[in-house]
Design an enzyme around this catalytic site. Sequence first.
Site, PDB file in Angstrom:
ATOM      1  N   HIS B 328      39.902  40.336  32.914  1.00 20.14           N
ATOM      2  CA  HIS B 328      39.422  38.945  32.843  1.00 20.14           C
ATOM      3  C   HIS B 328      38.494  38.641  34.004  1.00 20.14           C
ATOM      4  O   HIS B 328      38.736  39.050  35.140  1.00 20.14           O
ATOM      5  CB  HIS B 328      40.572  37.938  32.738  1.00 20.14           C
ATOM      6  CG  HIS B 328      41.465  37.866  33.936  1.00 20.14           C
ATOM      7  ND1 HIS B 328      41.191  37.073  35.024  1.00 20.14           N
ATOM      8  CD2 HIS B 328      42.647  38.471  34.215  1.00 20.14           C
ATOM      9  CE1 HIS B 328      42.167  37.193  35.914  1.00 20.14           C
ATOM     10  NE2 HIS B 328      43.052  38.037  35.459  1.00 20.14           N
ATOM     11  N   ASP B 340      42.327  40.836  41.249  1.00 17.85           N
ATOM     12  CA  ASP B 340      42.711  39.998  40.091  1.00 17.85           C
ATOM     13  C   ASP B 340      41.537  39.136  39.680  1.00 17.85           C
ATOM     14  O   ASP B 340      41.372  38.038  40.197  1.00 17.85           O
ATOM     15  CB  ASP B 340      43.939  39.165  40.471  1.00 17.85           C
ATOM     16  CG  ASP B 340      44.494  38.385  39.299  1.00 17.85           C
ATOM     17  OD1 ASP B 340      44.103  38.654  38.158  1.00 17.85           O
ATOM     18  OD2 ASP B 340      45.317  37.483  39.539  1.00 17.85           O
ATOM     19  N   GLU B 374      41.584  33.676  31.794  1.00 17.94           N
ATOM     20  CA  GLU B 374      42.964  34.160  31.730  1.00 17.94           C
ATOM     21  C   GLU B 374      43.847  33.322  32.631  1.00 17.94           C
ATOM     22  O   GLU B 374      44.984  33.032  32.297  1.00 17.94           O
ATOM     23  CB  GLU B 374      43.016  35.637  32.175  1.00 17.94           C
ATOM     24  CG  GLU B 374      44.341  36.322  31.839  1.00 17.94           C
ATOM     25  CD  GLU B 374      45.322  36.357  33.019  1.00 17.94           C
ATOM     26  OE1 GLU B 374      46.404  36.924  32.838  1.00 17.94           O
ATOM     27  OE2 GLU B 374      45.022  35.803  34.108  1.00 17.94           O
ATOM     28  N   GLU B 375      43.313  32.921  33.766  1.00 16.71           N
ATOM     29  CA  GLU B 375      44.136  32.241  34.774  1.00 16.71           C
ATOM     30  C   GLU B 375      44.432  30.794  34.412  1.00 16.71           C
ATOM     31  O   GLU B 375      45.342  30.194  34.973  1.00 16.71           O
ATOM     32  CB  GLU B 375      43.443  32.294  36.156  1.00 16.71           C
ATOM     33  CG  GLU B 375      43.193  33.684  36.700  1.00 16.71           C
ATOM     34  CD  GLU B 375      44.466  34.401  37.141  1.00 16.71           C
ATOM     35  OE1 GLU B 375      45.561  33.862  36.916  1.00 16.71           O
ATOM     36  OE2 GLU B 375      44.342  35.514  37.685  1.00 16.71           O
ATOM     37  N   ASP B 402      44.846  44.621  34.342  1.00 15.15           N
ATOM     38  CA  ASP B 402      44.998  43.366  35.086  1.00 15.15           C
ATOM     39  C   ASP B 402      46.193  43.448  36.026  1.00 15.15           C
ATOM     40  O   ASP B 402      46.990  42.521  36.143  1.00 15.15           O
ATOM     41  CB  ASP B 402      45.144  42.192  34.099  1.00 15.15           C
ATOM     42  CG  ASP B 402      45.162  40.840  34.812  1.00 15.15           C
ATOM     43  OD1 ASP B 402      44.731  40.777  35.973  1.00 15.15           O
ATOM     44  OD2 ASP B 402      45.633  39.860  34.208  1.00 15.15           O
ATOM     45  N   HIS B 472      46.283  36.102  44.082  1.00 18.93           N
ATOM     46  CA  HIS B 472      46.075  34.637  44.074  1.00 18.93           C
ATOM     47  C   HIS B 472      45.969  34.033  45.470  1.00 18.93           C
ATOM     48  O   HIS B 472      46.181  32.833  45.638  1.00 18.93           O
ATOM     49  CB  HIS B 472      47.211  33.922  43.310  1.00 18.93           C
ATOM     50  CG  HIS B 472      47.210  34.181  41.841  1.00 18.93           C
ATOM     51  ND1 HIS B 472      47.968  33.445  40.970  1.00 18.93           N
ATOM     52  CD2 HIS B 472      46.554  35.089  41.084  1.00 18.93           C
ATOM     53  CE1 HIS B 472      47.778  33.893  39.724  1.00 18.93           C
ATOM     54  NE2 HIS B 472      46.928  34.894  39.780  1.00 18.93           N
TER      55      HIS B 472
END
Lengths: 506, 506
Positions: B328, B340, B374-375, B402, B472
Amino acid sequence: MNQSKINQTSKCIRFTLGQKIKQTVGRLRQKNLHRLTGRLLLSLTLILGGVPSLLPASPLPQEKMVPSSPENSREKLVEQFMDKGLRENYAFTLLKKLTALGPRLTASPQAAAAVEFMRQAMVDLGLENVHLEEVEVNRWIRGDQEKCFLISSTLGTHPLAVTALGGSVGTPPQGISAQVLEVHSFVELKNKAAEARGKIVFFNQSMDPTLLDTFRAYGQVARFRSLGASAAARVGAVAALVRSPTTANDDFPHTGMMRYQENVPRIPGLCLSTKSADFLSRALKSDPQLRVYLWTNCRNLPPTTSYNVIGQITGTEKPAEIILLGGHLDSWDLAQGAHDDGAGCVQAVEALRLIKALGLRPRRTIRAVLFMNEEFGGSGGRDYVRHPNRRQEKHLLALESDRGGFRPLYIGLRATPALWDLVKSWEPLFQKMGLIGFKKGGGGVDIAPLGAQGTILAGLIPDCQRYFDVHHSALDTIDSVNPRELELGALAMGLLAYLLAENWPE
Amino acid sequence: MNQSKINQTSKCIRFTLGQKIKQTVGRLRQKNLHRLTGRLLLSLTLILGGVPSLLPASPLPQEKMVPSSPENSREKLVEQFMDKGLRENYAFTLLKKLTALGPRLTASPQAAAAVEFMRQAMVDLGLENVHLEEVEVNRWIRGDQEKCFLISSTLGTHPLAVTALGGSVGTPPQGISAQVLEVHSFVELKNKAAEARGKIVFFNQSMDPTLLDTFRAYGQVARFRSLGASAAARVGAVAALVRSPTTANDDFPHTGMMRYQENVPRIPGLCLSTKSADFLSRALKSDPQLRVYLWTNCRNLPPTTSYNVIGQITGTEKPAEIILLGGHLDSWDLAQGAHDDGAGCVQAVEALRLIKALGLRPRRTIRAVLFMNEEFGGSGGRDYVRHPNRRQEKHLLALESDRGGFRPLYIGLRATPALWDLVKSWEPLFQKMGLIGFKKGGGGVDIAPLGAQGTILAGLIPDCQRYFDVHHSALDTIDSVNPRELELGALAMGLLAYLLAENWPE
């Protein structure tokens, strides 16, 4: 990766009320077990897992008290190692303190501090027979920051990132300024011998990036670092510049030991960062007449004394039979030697701490040896074998961790068929810890002299993709170490040492 | 590790003169081969490895021209993938450029830049059918840097490291100041519901450090982040503070998406760094009356349009049958989203580049899809499946990367028995690339909607010890990615996609 992924994560434990209560009750029972019978009972449970009749009667649930088989007992052992190790991450805590002492170049004050710090750590952990053994070590000091410039009438003057190689002589006080001969092999140097006189020979061979095993790629090129200066001097060169053996493309030069051959003039040897090597190589294509100016004031000093640091858990039945876990305590001087080889040292100590903390008392002795001077000639390993203390001892197996504190993938072993069959039967246990398994081969510089005496040699083999990014450079710092990866290595070492000390095939 | 170790490095290649000459001749021959017949011949050699009679006659050595069996041919294929991939490290080069655009939060200008950048990269690589497909995406902006202080009459005032959770409402303009209720589970919150009114609920549950699979540990706690605010609001709390789901102990808070449940007041949700969570927890033990002051001005905005980025190598025989590789493209806004999931995106593109560059022309289509959003709700994956372009297509298998650009260990696969047998037969090939092998299970958020349609789902599973250190958080930067580890993932994806596109069991 977002929250919806959580639902896809396999076996996600749901903390329902019922489960929570069950867990809490389970924990309370375990705590009571400890309170009632102390560590001893736990040790017995683990050691005598297959002999339930020897255990005292107890009202506690069967599966907590009496493992139903040795396999079952060993699986619980793996769980206990992982639970304690990954919860406490002591290897990393110890490594943080060790690296805070500074670079541990052999014979440096910081190396002496490291010896005392690790000795104290072993004492504080309650290890037995904690002592130092003398090692004669060479002494070399880098002196001031090296200087190196490319000087070209067409391209101008540019600094190059270099570092003197360990053991190199310094330049004359005014430095060295000379033209450069670039070569990619010793054969090419021989073929171009006539051009080398009065020049700086520049060995510009990259590590082969296509090899999965970066140690293999390293092995192909590191000999330019170790033998390049003498090879260059033999054809009349005034200095040797070597491309750093690393998979990274950056401006950090990587040092390492070099050796002078006899009856050849001693000329300075330095390593160039990979970026500087590429820059110099491109510049030479544009201006073959360019000069490089070098200045160092490193020097060799008379040998001195340092120490191997030793501690152990003494075997209950065969104390003179030893399973050795080791790393080397000295490092290079450009950084803290976190991966090379602080990692191996703290893993060996952590392995023993875990065995002790889980209340295990092995039949044979498990010993941690932190060798001195691996980087500067390996005298620690040699002096360990020669020491009078060794006379009454028999080293069954020695395992060295000196490939960085990365996620362990294999344990390499030069085993007899009987031992090989035994460790292969334990492979599922090590796979629970994340390893792929056992591999033939293995060893380490420090334990090699034991191998000559018949000791079986082994080595921890972690993932090696990142090792040569940091190896012998200013990047080998604590920040490059992941606590969990480091700990997993210690867990594997501890489990193997314990299983071997208990089950060595006679 | 020093020079003497080189001699112990197994299979260290010695560059004797003879070998060097042999190598050089070999290379010259290979070069001539390319010059004489171009890429086409190489492609034929690879694709038709088992059909030597179709190949033109040639004076070159047999082993170069005509692999003696499909296994032999596949082993050469592995070598070619590794040679090209690890020599060029294109995945990392691409990731460096992608991450230089900045954080790619869904609906941000940087996300739009990333869409255009990756589209151009696919065009420049000569991929086919390169296009964008619309995705409806939510829009949320963090606004200014969050503020959070612990205020205690006995301990004084201390800043806490926090970050607003994605999708959270902001605080009132004056901020929120309230006492704190610390809990460790939703059950505990229910039991303490009476104490929650008017307070900030502090979910302080650590990831279980004892699990080897950090994704499993993450799955256990990330629901506090996603559901904590609504759970707290339901019992009258004014805000929710959640301990960051990470294995690291540091001062970097980790964000992520949260969801509001219907018919519950929308209160702010924030994550605390693990160090700040520990500090707050200790402070609460000393002063249960302490207050926390919170200020954020993040807000949700109307939905907008973004894009999935698609490119492929069209199959020669069954172009409508598709093997999909994906990641993603959106990321969180605290850093560059290097692991990520910039990593997954560049791996998918690199896999296709390698297949193309090696001159392979698969029978079925191999497609890279860089999903958007995606997030923030996964609309990219859903809209991909719904798009009219899908009507004529059949997706056989979709593999998502991912889980970070770390060293790949497994490929997870929800395979039919026939497919499972097939991929297991290829395991030795993937082991040459460093993988342990294939594992049952696997998938990803973006490809899940394809799974509902009968597409077989798969996922790249790299070593996960370091993933939640950066996940994140502001630490998910290009510096945390190792070029070789990243590339190994792309190699595995490319090899699997090609083998499947050629050999899909009918």
